[in-house]
Design a protein around this motif. Sequence first.
Motif, mmCIF file in Angstrom:
data_model
loop_
_atom_site.group_PDB
_atom_site.id
_atom_site.type_symbol
_atom_site.label_atom_id
_atom_site.label_comp_id
_atom_site.label_asym_id
_atom_site.label_seq_id
_atom_site.Cartn_x
_atom_site.Cartn_y
_atom_site.Cartn_z
ATOM 1 N N TYR B 32 -38.110 37.726 18.351
ATOM 2 C CA TYR B 32 -37.998 36.686 17.877
ATOM 3 C C TYR B 32 -38.094 35.669 19.150
ATOM 4 O O TYR B 32 -37.161 35.803 19.928
ATOM 5 N N GLY B 33 -38.696 34.515 19.179
ATOM 6 C CA GLY B 33 -38.725 33.533 20.251
ATOM 7 C C GLY B 33 -37.999 32.467 19.519
ATOM 8 O O GLY B 33 -38.688 31.910 18.576
ATOM 9 N N LEU B 34 -36.744 31.954 20.036
ATOM 10 C CA LEU B 34 -36.319 30.692 19.450
ATOM 11 C C LEU B 34 -36.445 29.511 20.501
ATOM 12 O O LEU B 34 -35.738 29.423 21.449
ATOM 13 N N LEU B 35 -37.276 28.476 19.821
ATOM 14 C CA LEU B 35 -37.695 27.704 20.812
ATOM 15 C C LEU B 35 -37.276 26.209 20.230
ATOM 16 O O LEU B 35 -37.121 26.076 19.109
ATOM 17 N N GLY B 36 -37.122 25.246 21.203
ATOM 18 C CA GLY B 36 -36.705 24.077 20.769
ATOM 19 C C GLY B 36 -36.175 23.412 22.145
ATOM 20 O O GLY B 36 -35.847 23.775 23.008
ATOM 21 N N ARG B 37 -36.324 21.993 21.952
ATOM 22 C CA ARG B 37 -36.187 21.061 23.195
ATOM 23 C C ARG B 37 -34.628 21.165 23.309
ATOM 24 O O ARG B 37 -33.722 21.393 22.395
ATOM 25 N N ASN B 38 -34.124 20.427 24.313
ATOM 26 C CA ASN B 38 -32.532 20.536 24.662
ATOM 27 C C ASN B 38 -31.992 19.774 23.497
ATOM 28 O O ASN B 38 -32.355 18.763 23.026
ATOM 29 N N GLY B 39 -31.007 20.357 23.219
ATOM 30 C CA GLY B 39 -30.218 19.446 21.936
ATOM 31 C C GLY B 39 -30.720 19.886 20.467
ATOM 32 O O GLY B 39 -30.078 19.375 19.633
ATOM 33 N N ALA B 40 -31.516 20.935 20.288
ATOM 34 C CA ALA B 40 -32.310 21.224 19.130
ATOM 35 C C ALA B 40 -31.308 22.165 18.226
ATOM 36 O O ALA B 40 -31.288 21.912 17.040
#
Lengths: 249, 281
Positions: B32-40
């Motif tokens: 899995y790729g867990l993606l999100g901006r800083n603080g997500a």
Amino acid sequence: MNLKSSYYFQINEYKMPVLIYYLVIVSAYTFFLFSNIEMVNSHPGSSASLNGMNIATAVFLFISSLTAFKDNLGMMLQNGVSRKTLFLGRLLTMTTLALLLSIVEDILLIIFQLSVSAFTQNLSINNAFCNYYSNSYYQHIDSFSHLSMFLLLNLAMFLFFMAAGYLFALIFHRLNKAVNIALCIGIPVVCFIILPLLNNRMNGAIGKCLLNFFAYTLGGKWNAFFSFTIAALLLSALTWLPLRRVRVK
Amino acid sequence: MNGIELKNLTKHYGNLCALEQVNLTLEENKIYGLLGRNGAGKTTLLNIITNRIFADDGEATVDGETVVNNDKALGKIYMLSEKLYYPERMKINNIFQWTKSFYPDFDKAYAIRLCEMFELNPNKTLRSLSTGYLTIFKLIIALSVNVPYLLLDEPVLGLDAYHRDLFYRILLEKFSEKPCTIVISTHLIEEVSGIIEEVIIMKQGKLIHKEACEELLSKGYTISGKAADVDAFIADRRVIGVDTLGGLKVAYLLGKPDSNISKDLEISHLDLQKLFIQLTN
């Protein structure tokens, strides 16, 4: 099993500090022996004594317990060990270490006393309990009952100091910086300024209370043993409260 | 059930809501790729799964068992985090030994082989390592620990291009030999897009997407060609982003490509990073 690994890791953390500590103690004893032997032999009637080695060990255990907490927590959380297992491992570590060091203290006391008496009768070495809890001053600890009494007292005292050190470290870890600073300043201020002032105003009532308290809790060898043991159990139980939800900062 | 299951996870830091009612299932043997901006909320999520922090509400389970104070569940997970949890004064070799006692399937011989491949001296203390080599040390343990669930939070932080490439190759090699569930949380989306099977995208503490990578990428396409031709084509379409280089232009669009595209335009797959930017803005 993680409890075993947790226990091994925690006890292993004490290995080197304990070795260094006893190296220092043996060096201090050797220095004491050779720096005083000539003095007491050349001045008839003079004597010298070295007491309270076990108190130094208790302080050492307190300080090393203060510093042990942070590394233990990080290592356990990184390696999938729960806080509950960390706590159980800590209890086992404390008990093992207190027992081992109590035995070492007895053995060292015997060795030191025998080696001193080989040179002179005017030098003496005793632990802090010798004078306080015995009817006579021991030039030589020569009975099993004395040794077992010292072993039990040391065991309880070491457990208490280790439990106190760990709990303090945990409390300081949980509190934020401002409260930590307030405590660091507040405790000495209360102990060394406010309490003496209050004691003065109350005609020494606080001092008398404290003296009575210590006279009762430490006044006899069994009182001391049970007081230290109960306090150690209480502090250890209290440790679980902040430990169960602690996180690495 | 097998796998990691998160039910209604909520976590607040003061007034800040780091996670809000997150429901997620991580199946066995998938990357899995867990993606999100800083603080997500990515690191918060991983820290709750490993019981390093506690959720305010909800539950995290591993193979049906709660992770809270549960050695059995926690022993199935290894998390590589940005923060160093090991004592800095310890030597790498000693840490390998201790890791073996906590994780019996840890392969020390393999870890030593990886040390040679990454040119890491196992006799060094952690204190003496640079940021990059600290990451390498953590990666080596993660690759050798052989647990069913591997959580990698910023696994290539401070690594040079050579070491990053080496890590990705070894990770895939390891996965093909002994599959496990791997969660990679990273900002280097392009680098992991070829590895991950499923994408989890988080935004402001909420899970906004969980989809197979290919499926997600099939939701859009890229068009490139002369600037004037591209502009004409994208005029009435949903554009994610545009890159211009001299007289050439690349546009990223959502939707399915038309069949009557001009021969002067070139069509290709969507860029995961561009899609991520669109979805998280």
